[in-house]
Scaffold this motif. Structure first.
Motif, PDB file in Angstrom:
ATOM      1  N   ALA A   1       0.857  -1.186   0.000  1.00  0.00           N
ATOM      2  CA  ALA A   1       0.000   0.000   0.000  1.00  0.00           C
ATOM      3  C   ALA A   1       0.891   1.233   0.000  1.00  0.00           C
ATOM      4  O   ALA A   1       1.828   1.330   0.790  1.00  0.00           O
ATOM      5  CB  ALA A   1      -0.896   0.005   1.230  1.00  0.00           C
ATOM      6  N   SER A   2       0.586   2.170  -0.888  1.00  0.00           N
ATOM      7  CA  SER A   2       1.406   3.381  -0.987  1.00  0.00           C
ATOM      8  C   SER A   2       0.526   4.589  -1.250  1.00  0.00           C
ATOM      9  O   SER A   2      -0.476   4.493  -1.962  1.00  0.00           O
ATOM     10  CB  SER A   2       2.411   3.243  -2.134  1.00  0.00           C
ATOM     11  N   PRO A   3       0.904   5.750  -0.710  1.00  0.00           N
ATOM     12  CA  PRO A   3       0.214   6.976  -1.118  1.00  0.00           C
ATOM     13  C   PRO A   3       0.563   7.325  -2.557  1.00  0.00           C
ATOM     14  O   PRO A   3       1.580   6.875  -3.092  1.00  0.00           O
ATOM     15  CB  PRO A   3       0.759   8.026  -0.141  1.00  0.00           C
ATOM     16  N   GLY A   4      -0.302   8.112  -3.177  1.00  0.00           N
ATOM     17  CA  GLY A   4      -0.058   8.526  -4.551  1.00  0.00           C
ATOM     18  C   GLY A   4      -0.872   7.730  -5.546  1.00  0.00           C
ATOM     19  O   GLY A   4      -1.611   6.808  -5.199  1.00  0.00           O
ATOM     20  N   VAL A   5      -0.741   8.099  -6.802  1.00  0.00           N
ATOM     21  CA  VAL A   5      -1.392   7.387  -7.902  1.00  0.00           C
ATOM     22  C   VAL A   5      -0.489   6.242  -8.326  1.00  0.00           C
ATOM     23  O   VAL A   5       0.671   6.458  -8.688  1.00  0.00           O
ATOM     24  CB  VAL A   5      -1.655   8.331  -9.090  1.00  0.00           C
ATOM     25  N   ILE A   6      -1.014   5.024  -8.266  1.00  0.00           N
ATOM     26  CA  ILE A   6      -0.224   3.832  -8.570  1.00  0.00           C
ATOM     27  C   ILE A   6      -0.655   3.271  -9.917  1.00  0.00           C
ATOM     28  O   ILE A   6      -1.840   3.038 -10.159  1.00  0.00           O
ATOM     29  CB  ILE A   6      -0.404   2.756  -7.482  1.00  0.00           C
ATOM     30  N   ASN A   7       0.319   3.037 -10.783  1.00  0.00           N
ATOM     31  CA  ASN A   7       0.042   2.439 -12.085  1.00  0.00           C
ATOM     32  C   ASN A   7       1.171   1.480 -12.435  1.00  0.00           C
ATOM     33  O   ASN A   7       2.346   1.858 -12.413  1.00  0.00           O
ATOM     34  CB  ASN A   7      -0.074   3.524 -13.164  1.00  0.00           C
ATOM     35  N   ASP A   8       0.810   0.229 -12.715  1.00  0.00           N
ATOM     36  CA  ASP A   8       1.798  -0.805 -13.047  1.00  0.00           C
ATOM     37  C   ASP A   8       2.890  -0.910 -11.990  1.00  0.00           C
ATOM     38  O   ASP A   8       4.074  -1.067 -12.307  1.00  0.00           O
ATOM     39  CB  ASP A   8       2.425  -0.538 -14.418  1.00  0.00           C
ATOM     40  N   GLY A   9       2.499  -0.812 -10.733  1.00  0.00           N
ATOM     41  CA  GLY A   9       3.440  -1.016  -9.640  1.00  0.00           C
ATOM     42  C   GLY A   9       4.311   0.170  -9.301  1.00  0.00           C
ATOM     43  O   GLY A   9       5.136   0.100  -8.388  1.00  0.00           O
ATOM     44  N   ALA A  10       4.150   1.281 -10.018  1.00  0.00           N
ATOM     45  CA  ALA A  10       4.991   2.459  -9.798  1.00  0.00           C
ATOM     46  C   ALA A  10       4.146   3.654  -9.374  1.00  0.00           C
ATOM     47  O   ALA A  10       2.937   3.712  -9.626  1.00  0.00           O
ATOM     48  CB  ALA A  10       5.771   2.800 -11.065  1.00  0.00           C
ATOM     49  N   VAL A  11       4.788   4.621  -8.722  1.00  0.00           N
ATOM     50  CA  VAL A  11       4.105   5.839  -8.279  1.00  0.00           C
ATOM     51  C   VAL A  11       4.096   6.832  -9.436  1.00  0.00           C
ATOM     52  O   VAL A  11       5.109   7.470  -9.737  1.00  0.00           O
ATOM     53  CB  VAL A  11       4.801   6.461  -7.053  1.00  0.00           C
ATOM     54  N   LYS A  12       2.954   6.951 -10.084  1.00  0.00           N
ATOM     55  CA  LYS A  12       2.855   7.837 -11.242  1.00  0.00           C
ATOM     56  C   LYS A  12       2.749   9.293 -10.817  1.00  0.00           C
ATOM     57  O   LYS A  12       3.244  10.199 -11.501  1.00  0.00           O
ATOM     58  CB  LYS A  12       1.647   7.452 -12.098  1.00  0.00           C
ATOM     59  N   TYR A  13       2.087   9.522  -9.683  1.00  0.00           N
ATOM     60  CA  TYR A  13       1.924  10.900  -9.195  1.00  0.00           C
ATOM     61  C   TYR A  13       1.843  10.878  -7.677  1.00  0.00           C
ATOM     62  O   TYR A  13       1.172  10.028  -7.091  1.00  0.00           O
ATOM     63  CB  TYR A  13       0.651  11.527  -9.771  1.00  0.00           C
ATOM     64  N   PHE A  14       2.547  11.802  -7.047  1.00  0.00           N
ATOM     65  CA  PHE A  14       2.469  11.958  -5.597  1.00  0.00           C
ATOM     66  C   PHE A  14       2.359  13.437  -5.285  1.00  0.00           C
ATOM     67  O   PHE A  14       3.277  14.212  -5.563  1.00  0.00           O
ATOM     68  CB  PHE A  14       3.696  11.361  -4.910  1.00  0.00           C
ATOM     69  N   GLY A  15       1.213  13.838  -4.736  1.00  0.00           N
ATOM     70  CA  GLY A  15       0.978  15.249  -4.469  1.00  0.00           C
ATOM     71  C   GLY A  15       1.075  15.628  -3.011  1.00  0.00           C
ATOM     72  O   GLY A  15       0.760  16.757  -2.642  1.00  0.00           O
ATOM     73  N   GLY A  16       1.511  14.686  -2.177  1.00  0.00           N
ATOM     74  CA  GLY A  16       1.600  14.962  -0.751  1.00  0.00           C
ATOM     75  C   GLY A  16       2.902  15.647  -0.378  1.00  0.00           C
ATOM     76  O   GLY A  16       3.735  15.979  -1.227  1.00  0.00           O
ATOM     77  N   THR A  17       3.081  15.845   0.914  1.00  0.00           N
ATOM     78  CA  THR A  17       4.313  16.451   1.416  1.00  0.00           C
ATOM     79  C   THR A  17       5.245  15.354   1.917  1.00  0.00           C
ATOM     80  O   THR A  17       4.819  14.250   2.258  1.00  0.00           O
ATOM     81  CB  THR A  17       4.004  17.424   2.564  1.00  0.00           C
ATOM     82  N   GLY A  18       6.528  15.665   1.969  1.00  0.00           N
ATOM     83  CA  GLY A  18       7.507  14.682   2.402  1.00  0.00           C
ATOM     84  C   GLY A  18       7.747  13.625   1.335  1.00  0.00           C
ATOM     85  O   GLY A  18       7.415  13.798   0.162  1.00  0.00           O
ATOM     86  N   MET A  19       8.372  12.523   1.725  1.00  0.00           N
ATOM     87  CA  MET A  19       8.658  11.390   0.848  1.00  0.00           C
ATOM     88  C   MET A  19       9.390  11.818  -0.425  1.00  0.00           C
ATOM     89  O   MET A  19       8.943  11.542  -1.539  1.00  0.00           O
ATOM     90  CB  MET A  19       7.377  10.623   0.511  1.00  0.00           C
ATOM     91  N   PRO A  20      10.534  12.499  -0.303  1.00  0.00           N
ATOM     92  CA  PRO A  20      11.262  12.962  -1.493  1.00  0.00           C
ATOM     93  C   PRO A  20      11.648  11.804  -2.410  1.00  0.00           C
ATOM     94  O   PRO A  20      12.101  10.758  -1.958  1.00  0.00           O
ATOM     95  CB  PRO A  20      12.504  13.645  -0.901  1.00  0.00           C
ATOM     96  N   GLY A  21      11.440  12.020  -3.706  1.00  0.00           N
ATOM     97  CA  GLY A  21      11.789  11.014  -4.698  1.00  0.00           C
ATOM     98  C   GLY A  21      10.782   9.894  -4.849  1.00  0.00           C
ATOM     99  O   GLY A  21      11.000   8.974  -5.645  1.00  0.00           O
ATOM    100  N   TRP A  22       9.667   9.976  -4.118  1.00  0.00           N
ATOM    101  CA  TRP A  22       8.704   8.867  -4.163  1.00  0.00           C
ATOM    102  C   TRP A  22       8.005   8.791  -5.515  1.00  0.00           C
ATOM    103  O   TRP A  22       7.788   7.705  -6.042  1.00  0.00           O
ATOM    104  CB  TRP A  22       7.685   9.019  -3.039  1.00  0.00           C
ATOM    105  N   GLN A  23       7.646   9.953  -6.072  1.00  0.00           N
ATOM    106  CA  GLN A  23       7.032   9.938  -7.398  1.00  0.00           C
ATOM    107  C   GLN A  23       8.035   9.376  -8.400  1.00  0.00           C
ATOM    108  O   GLN A  23       9.181   9.800  -8.473  1.00  0.00           O
ATOM    109  CB  GLN A  23       6.610  11.346  -7.811  1.00  0.00           C
ATOM    110  N   GLY A  24       7.587   8.405  -9.170  1.00  0.00           N
ATOM    111  CA  GLY A  24       8.452   7.743 -10.138  1.00  0.00           C
ATOM    112  C   GLY A  24       9.076   6.456  -9.633  1.00  0.00           C
ATOM    113  O   GLY A  24       9.633   5.681 -10.423  1.00  0.00           O
ATOM    114  N   THR A  25       8.994   6.196  -8.333  1.00  0.00           N
ATOM    115  CA  THR A  25       9.567   4.963  -7.779  1.00  0.00           C
ATOM    116  C   THR A  25       8.764   3.750  -8.240  1.00  0.00           C
ATOM    117  O   THR A  25       7.539   3.715  -8.102  1.00  0.00           O
ATOM    118  CB  THR A  25       9.571   5.008  -6.239  1.00  0.00           C
ATOM    119  N   ASN A  26       9.448   2.762  -8.791  1.00  0.00           N
ATOM    120  CA  ASN A  26       8.791   1.511  -9.173  1.00  0.00           C
ATOM    121  C   ASN A  26       8.815   0.597  -7.950  1.00  0.00           C
ATOM    122  O   ASN A  26       9.753  -0.181  -7.747  1.00  0.00           O
ATOM    123  CB  ASN A  26       9.497   0.856 -10.355  1.00  0.00           C
ATOM    124  N   ILE A  27       7.787   0.726  -7.131  1.00  0.00           N
ATOM    125  CA  ILE A  27       7.750  -0.005  -5.862  1.00  0.00           C
ATOM    126  C   ILE A  27       7.772  -1.507  -6.096  1.00  0.00           C
ATOM    127  O   ILE A  27       8.477  -2.254  -5.409  1.00  0.00           O
ATOM    128  CB  ILE A  27       6.502   0.393  -5.056  1.00  0.00           C
TER     129      ILE A  27
END
Length: 397
Positions: free
Chosen positions: A153-179
């Motif tokens: 489970a992850s915050p942000g918009v998840i697509n194909d296992g990766a964070v496509k968009y993260f609009g929250g605060t903190g978590m630097p570099g999270w957007q684009g991470t292929n979790i």
């Protein structure tokens, strides 16, 4: 076919035979049954039921359990082997990571929560989640090789296992991470990922406030405000995972919640924390009561928009600040009743911060259940436990 070969791959079966094996397995997930009960439940003769159960036991799926306490000679009962398939669930947030391990019956085997710094880089956050997962696995008296699947489970918009968009605060570099890729490489099994709000809805519908409901809206009220839903018991993701981004509309006022405008509008000096304001509202302090009303108005506005669009039967408010629902829930519900002609049930989370992690493991269980059904219906063999698990070990280093 030799016994050894059969135990590691599966047994050839006609279509109806495979369906009977699958139906028997499905019935036994709910609890132990005698051979006679199996025959009655799936509509076959006792002799056929004995053969089906014997096959499933040989393939590793079933085990005998203690007889019940009925009078006379107690009947032998069979149940799903609790150690056949195991799911690791990870709830990765800005301030925490929770790891849970369950078996295919949904029984909790291990659970840990670690606090994380909001400014932790993405790579370090993945490592911290892996560490939490390893610890929960050890607590469950398992090893990585015993894990069939990891669900995250992850915050942000998840697509194909990766964070496509993260609009929250903190978590630097999270957007684009292929979790999915990062966790799979570290844990060593197939990994699936979904949004945390959607998994909160799934967790609450499974074990929480929304049990029995298949159309559930989960509103996350924490340092971040968000929402997502399950429809017909399944996560409603939308195009590229973008469903639920209602808070991006400024008119919805959810960004004002995160900026705590409702507090600043009622206090000359910020009292220090949102929790303190809600505590003051409980004590009857006028500025705090007004702030709680402003919070309820903003939270209900976005929630009403989601209710009107999706038509859930139940709305669950979860997250850190759901614990203060006594100061805002009545106004929240009143607003929904004014704006929503078809009113859902509304409640606060019954699971607290565990809802999202439980939703993650439920997602994993459902994923494996569907995978087993697909194999049983389309393959020439009904898989053994070892053969089934091996399909999810393909990514192991």
């Amino acid at each position: 076919m030799s016994t050894d070969r059969r135990q590691t791959t599966g047994a050839p079966r006609r279509v109806q035979r495979r369906v009977n094996l699958l139906n028997t397995f499905t019935e036994l997930i709910d609890g132990p049954l005698s051979i006679s009960s199996v025959a009655e439940q799936i509509g076959v003769s006792r002799r056929a039921a004995e053969s089906i159960v014997a096959d499933l036991a040989e393939l590793g799926w079933l085990t005998q359990v203690s007889p019940d306490n009925s009078f006379g000679r107690p009947a032998v009962r069979w149940a799903v082997n609790p150690r056949t398939v195991n799911v690791l669930g990870l709830d990765i947030g800005a301030h925490h990571c929770t790891a849970m391990v369950v078996n295919l019956r949904g029984e909790l085997l291990g659970e840990v929560t670690h606090e994380l710094a909001a400014d932790m880089p993405a790579t370090d956050r993945i490592e911290a989640a892996t560490h939490a997962g390893n610890q929960a696995t050890l607590d469950a008296r398992l090893t990585r090789k015993d894990l069939t699947l990891c669900a995250v489970a992850s915050p942000g918009v998840i697509n194909d296992g990766a964070v496509k968009y993260f609009g929250g605060t903190g978590m630097p570099g999270w957007q684009g991470t292929n979790i999915a890729a990062e966790i799979s490489a570290r844990i060593g099994c197939t990994t699936i990922v979904a949004g945390d709000c959607a998994l909160g809805a799934l967790g609450e519908s499974w074990l929480g406030a929304a049990q029995g409901h298949e159309d559930v809206l989960y509103v996350l009220s924490g340092e971040r405000t968000g929402a997502a839903a399950i429809i017909d018991g399944r996560i409603h993701s939308g195009h590229l995972g973008g469903a639920g981004l209602i808070g991006e509309l400024e008119a919805i006022q959810w960004k004002d919640i995160e900026a705590e405008t409702f507090i600043r509008n009622n206090y000359a000096v910020h009292p220090g924390s949102r929790s303190k304001v809600f505590d003051q509202a409980r004590s009857g302090e006028a500025p705090a009561i007004a702030a709680a009303a402003g919070f309820a108005d903003a939270l209900s506005l976005g929630s009403a928009a989601m209710v009107l669009a999706l038509g859930p039967s139940h709305v669950v408010i979860g997250g850190k600040y759901s614990a203060f629902s006594d100061v805002f829930l009545e106004r929240f519900i009143d607003n929904l009743m004014r704006w929503c002609p078809i009113m859902p049930e509304v409640s606060t989370s019954a699971l607290g911060p565990r809802a999202i992690g439980l939703g993650a493991v439920r997602l994993g269980i459902d994923y494996l259940d569907e995978a087993l059904k697909d194999i049983a219906r389309s393959s020439e063999v009904f898989p053994s436990v070892e053969g089934f698990n091996e399909k999810f070990r393909a990514t192991r280093p």
